[in-house]
Design an enzyme around this catalytic site. Structure first.
Site, PDB file in Angstrom:
ATOM      1  N   GLU A 187       0.872  -1.175   0.000  1.00 25.59           N
ATOM      2  CA  GLU A 187       0.000   0.000   0.000  1.00 25.59           C
ATOM      3  C   GLU A 187       0.913   1.231   0.000  1.00 25.59           C
ATOM      4  O   GLU A 187       1.901   1.272   0.727  1.00 25.59           O
ATOM      5  CB  GLU A 187      -0.895  -0.046   1.250  1.00 25.59           C
ATOM      6  CG  GLU A 187      -1.666   1.212   1.565  1.00 25.59           C
ATOM      7  CD  GLU A 187      -2.541   1.689   0.426  1.00 25.59           C
ATOM      8  OE1 GLU A 187      -3.285   0.881  -0.142  1.00 25.59           O
ATOM      9  OE2 GLU A 187      -2.470   2.895   0.110  1.00 25.59           O
ATOM     10  N   CYS A 246      -5.609   5.369   5.780  1.00 23.30           N
ATOM     11  CA  CYS A 246      -5.296   4.118   5.107  1.00 23.30           C
ATOM     12  C   CYS A 246      -6.542   3.283   4.887  1.00 23.30           C
ATOM     13  O   CYS A 246      -7.413   3.238   5.746  1.00 23.30           O
ATOM     14  CB  CYS A 246      -4.295   3.359   5.985  1.00 23.30           C
ATOM     15  SG  CYS A 246      -3.803   1.797   5.277  1.00 23.30           S
ATOM     16  N   CYS A 303      -5.326  -0.685   7.068  1.00 27.33           N
ATOM     17  CA  CYS A 303      -5.388  -0.948   8.513  1.00 27.33           C
ATOM     18  C   CYS A 303      -6.386  -0.010   9.197  1.00 27.33           C
ATOM     19  O   CYS A 303      -6.356   0.172  10.414  1.00 27.33           O
ATOM     20  CB  CYS A 303      -4.013  -0.823   9.150  1.00 27.33           C
ATOM     21  SG  CYS A 303      -3.312   0.808   8.982  1.00 27.33           S
ATOM     22  N   HIS A 338      -6.289   2.934  13.066  1.00 30.26           N
ATOM     23  CA  HIS A 338      -6.116   4.360  13.342  1.00 30.26           C
ATOM     24  C   HIS A 338      -7.340   4.913  14.075  1.00 30.26           C
ATOM     25  O   HIS A 338      -7.229   5.750  14.975  1.00 30.26           O
ATOM     26  CB  HIS A 338      -5.888   5.132  12.039  1.00 30.26           C
ATOM     27  CG  HIS A 338      -4.532   4.905  11.456  1.00 30.26           C
ATOM     28  ND1 HIS A 338      -3.398   5.450  12.008  1.00 30.26           N
ATOM     29  CD2 HIS A 338      -4.125   4.170  10.406  1.00 30.26           C
ATOM     30  CE1 HIS A 338      -2.348   5.060  11.303  1.00 30.26           C
ATOM     31  NE2 HIS A 338      -2.758   4.282  10.330  1.00 30.26           N
ATOM     32  N   ARG A 370       0.663  -4.304  11.365  1.00 34.70           N
ATOM     33  CA  ARG A 370       2.062  -4.133  10.946  1.00 34.70           C
ATOM     34  C   ARG A 370       2.986  -3.654  12.060  1.00 34.70           C
ATOM     35  O   ARG A 370       4.155  -3.390  11.819  1.00 34.70           O
ATOM     36  CB  ARG A 370       2.129  -3.167   9.753  1.00 34.70           C
ATOM     37  CG  ARG A 370       1.642  -3.797   8.498  1.00 34.70           C
ATOM     38  CD  ARG A 370       1.162  -2.829   7.426  1.00 34.70           C
ATOM     39  NE  ARG A 370       0.350  -3.547   6.468  1.00 34.70           N
ATOM     40  CZ  ARG A 370      -0.920  -3.922   6.694  1.00 34.70           C
ATOM     41  NH1 ARG A 370      -1.523  -3.612   7.826  1.00 34.70           N
ATOM     42  NH2 ARG A 370      -1.579  -4.615   5.798  1.00 34.70           N
ATOM     43  N   SER A 404       4.653   1.377   9.777  1.00 32.93           N
ATOM     44  CA  SER A 404       5.495   1.381   8.571  1.00 32.93           C
ATOM     45  C   SER A 404       6.465   2.556   8.565  1.00 32.93           C
ATOM     46  O   SER A 404       7.408   2.554   7.768  1.00 32.93           O
ATOM     47  CB  SER A 404       4.633   1.366   7.306  1.00 32.93           C
ATOM     48  OG  SER A 404       3.973   0.120   7.216  1.00 32.93           O
ATOM     49  N   CYS A 456       3.159  -0.444   4.443  1.00 32.58           N
ATOM     50  CA  CYS A 456       2.036   0.424   4.100  1.00 32.58           C
ATOM     51  C   CYS A 456       2.549   1.849   4.147  1.00 32.58           C
ATOM     52  O   CYS A 456       2.615   2.459   5.216  1.00 32.58           O
ATOM     53  CB  CYS A 456       0.859   0.258   5.045  1.00 32.58           C
ATOM     54  SG  CYS A 456      -0.418   1.449   4.584  1.00 32.58           S
ATOM     55  N   CYS A 494       0.224   4.806   5.181  1.00 39.94           N
ATOM     56  CA  CYS A 494       0.212   5.070   6.619  1.00 39.94           C
ATOM     57  C   CYS A 494       1.466   5.809   7.061  1.00 39.94           C
ATOM     58  O   CYS A 494       1.422   6.698   7.905  1.00 39.94           O
ATOM     59  CB  CYS A 494       0.180   3.758   7.396  1.00 39.94           C
ATOM     60  SG  CYS A 494      -1.456   3.144   7.727  1.00 39.94           S
TER      61      CYS A 494
HETATM   62 NI1  NFE Z   1      -1.841   1.415   6.263  1.00 37.32          NI
HETATM   63 FE1  NFE Z   1      -0.953   0.393   9.200  1.00 37.32          FE
HETATM   64  C1  NFE Z   1      -0.948  -1.239   9.908  1.00 37.32           C
HETATM   65  C2  NFE Z   1      -1.011   1.306  10.668  1.00 37.32           C
HETATM   66  S1  NFE Z   1       0.974   1.102   8.752  1.00 37.32           S
HETATM   67  S2  NFE Z   1      -1.509  -0.354   7.206  1.00 37.32           S
HETATM   68  O1  NFE Z   1      -0.974  -2.286  10.245  1.00 37.32           O
HETATM   69  O2  NFE Z   1      -1.082   1.924  11.565  1.00 37.32           O
HETATM   70  O3  NFE Z   1       2.135   0.159   9.075  1.00 37.32           O
END
Ligand code: NFE
Ligand code: MG
Length: 573
Positions: free
Chosen positions: A15, A63, A66, A70, A480, A503, A547, A550
């Site tokens: 992503e 995102c 995930c 958030h 992640r 990420s 990702c 993110c």
């Molecule tokens: Ni956009 Fe995420 C996850 C977050 S980024 S996927 O899992 O927070 O690493």
């Protein structure tokens, strides 16, 4: 000596937008590597001045992968600021929504994103379906969808695809590269599960929506609790969730785990040699609250902790005050290392340099990424499933140790294989099965709690009083890795907001001390079979499940164009 400088941009099957540059020696072994997030966007800045109760809905737009993570972290940050503890039903439902995200993300990552780094689809066309059925039985007593007839049909379907020249999701890979090591039959088994996973993920999205309201962006979590009251009190909805979860677990136990064991055994030499082992510093914020204390005090399914230098004999306690973000090599002003409560997002784009060959290269001596460099005690850290499993084992967590040891025993593998690209991929599979089993218990706990007469889903609070002057953080684990949201609130509005994302930890450019970020370090020593086909670079970087959408979230508040640039071809040597 001829040194080659490779650019992989964009890295696909992730992503967001990521560029990797690598320098190879005369044996095509990577001696230097750089990771750059090449896109910038904005969320943190637009939160300023908003109602803190809206932050969750806005931050989840960072995102589409995930999503709910958030949302939840943001709401927890505000709850921390307001000193709110949520009721038991809300805690269990949040665990189930977040757990559904893991159950979705991890298998999809293994099959549909990372899988083609290991599985050569063109080789699967040469497989004997009867031998493929026998192969599947080597890794599992009751393999998923594994009859001779089924494998024959899958092989015919793939052949038809290829004959029509419509490779669809299988187009543009580095087929027949020498670093594909699975046999034609093993490739057919995994390719067949790639297709099965497309069906499984559709059902998991439904499971995510049962309590979340919709998927990928749920909408039932609010400051103080959850709103899906009717779904919680209806035993049929809990049973529906559990039924999809059981089907998912069937796939995880009888396809995902056996396929990771199969690939892990074929690539065991690489794993034992520590190829892709990375920085060796691991961080987990801990997650999945198992009791009804505030999140920063409660017992967790994944414990929080810190491990340094691959040393699992010691695990240190996490102290959020030791987190900073460094911008020395990131396209932001200055070179400070600041705690997220003081973090700044002031862009300073310095562009690329033109090489003698005419290609644009990262200015690696200076700033070269939109990703910042998060640090813990001034060190770069790996976060994610491997970090969670390593910290669980280092802390002597009985459940995690049992799952990790059980997996290693099935493959007859020593614990050190975990410190590798293969190990990172295996850790993700191990935690998926553990997560699924725990979620079944949370379903039962939720049903029993409701049956006992507790229908509470929300904790009342006096917004005007608590939002006058408050600050808080939500720190827990996304699929992640560790995700933290830090918020300061004044007179009912957001005054300051910073997010440090998994990420970002993993894709970080070098630190002010010159330490490589986790992707960068993991690439060192990786040998490419063919520099024109950087398959091994993709495999290493994909093992983190990047990702970048993110990782980077900044906008110029005046809406100015900061820079314009073109992304070069998939692989320019
Ligand atoms: Ni956009 Fe995420 C996850 C977050 S980024 S996927 O899992 O927070 O690493
Ligand atoms: Mg940030």
């Amino acid at each position: 000596m001829t040194k080659k400088h490779i650019i992989v941009d964009p890295v696909t099957r992730i992503e967001g937008h990521l560029r990797i540059e690598a320098v190879l020696d005369e044996n095509n072994v990577i001696t230097e590597a750089y990771s750059a997030g090449t896109m910038f966007r904005g969320i943190e800045t637009i939160l300023k001045g908003r109602d803190p109760r809206d932050c969750g809905l806005l931050t989840m737009r960072i995102c589409g992968v995930c999503t709910g993570t958030h949302y939840q972290r943001s709401i927890e940050a505000v709850e921390h600021a307001f000193e709110i503890t949520i009721p038991k039903n809300a805690r269990l439902v949040r665990n189930l929504i977040q757990g559904a995200l893991y159950m979705h993300d991890h298998p999809v990552h293994f099959y549909n994103l990372h899988g083609l780094d290991w599985v050569d689809i063109t080789s699967a066309l040469k497989a004997d379906p009867a031998k493929a059925a026998a192969e599947a039985l080597k890794w599992c007593d009751t393999p998923y969808n594994a009859s001779v007839g089924h494998y024959r049909k899958v092989a015919q379907r793939l052949t038809k695809f290829v004959k029509q020249g419509r490779l669809g999701p299988f187009a543009n890979a580095y087929w027949e590269n020498k670093s594909y090591k699975l046999s034609p039959e093993q490739n057919l088994v995994a390719a067949s599960h790639y297709l099965d996973c497309l069906d499984v993920q559709r059902d998991i999205a439904k499971m995510h929506a049962i309590f979340g309201g919709k998927s990928p962006h749920p909408q039932s979590i609010v400051v103080g609790g959850v709103t899906c009251v009717q779904d919680i009190i209806n035993p049929a909805r809990v049973a529906e969730f559990k039924s999809i979860l059981n089907k998912t677990l069937d796939f995880v136990k009888h396809a995902y785990i056996p396929d990771v064991l199969m690939a892990g055994t074929v690539y065991a030499d690489e794993a034992l040699a520590g190829i892709g082992k990375g920085v060796g510093n691991f961080l987990s914020y801990g997650d999945f609250n198992l009791d009804d204390l505030p999140f920063y005090e409660s017992k967790k399914l994944f414990p929080a902790g810190v491990v340094y230098d691959f040393d699992i004999s010691k695990c240190y306690d996490l102290d959020q005050l030791k987190i900073t973000e460094d911008v020395t090599h990131a396209w932001y002003k200055g070179s400070e290392q600041l705690h997220p409560f003081k973090g700044k997002t002031e862009p300073e784009y310095t562009g690329y340099r033109k090489g003698e060959d005419g290609f644009a290269y990262l200015k690696t001596e200076g700033k070269y990424s939109w990703s910042k460099t998060p640090l813990y005690e001034d060190r770069v850290m790996e976060v994610g499933p491997l970090a969670r499993m390593v910290i669980g084992v280092a802390k002597g967590d009985p459940l995690i140790t049992e799952y990790v040891q059980g997996f290693l025993k099935r493959g007859n593998l020593p614990v050190k294989v975990l410190f590798s690209t293969v190990g990172r991929t295996a850790a993700r599979a191990i935690e998926t099965v553990m997560m699924g089993e725990e979620m079944l218990k949370w379903c039962d706990e939720l049903a029993a709690n409701v049956a006992s007469g507790d229908q509470e889903t929300w904790t009342k609070f006096d917004f005007d009083r608590v939002s006058r002057d408050a600050e808080g953080f939500g720190m827990a684990e996304a699929p992640r890795g560790g995700l933290g949201h830090w918020v300061k609130i004044k007179n009912g509005q957001v005054e300051h907001y910073q997010i440090v994302v998994p990420s970002t930890w993993n894709s970080a450019p070098r630190s002010h001390k010159g330490d490589r970020g986790p992707y960068e370090e993991a690439l060192i020593g990786v040998k490419l079979s063919d520099p024109k086909q950087p398959l091994e670079i993709l495999r290493t970087v994909h093992s983190f499940d990047p990702c970048i959408a993110c990782a980077i979230h900044l906008v110029d508040t005046k809406g100015k164009t900061l820079a314009e640039y073109k992304v070069s071809g998939a692989c320019d040597v």
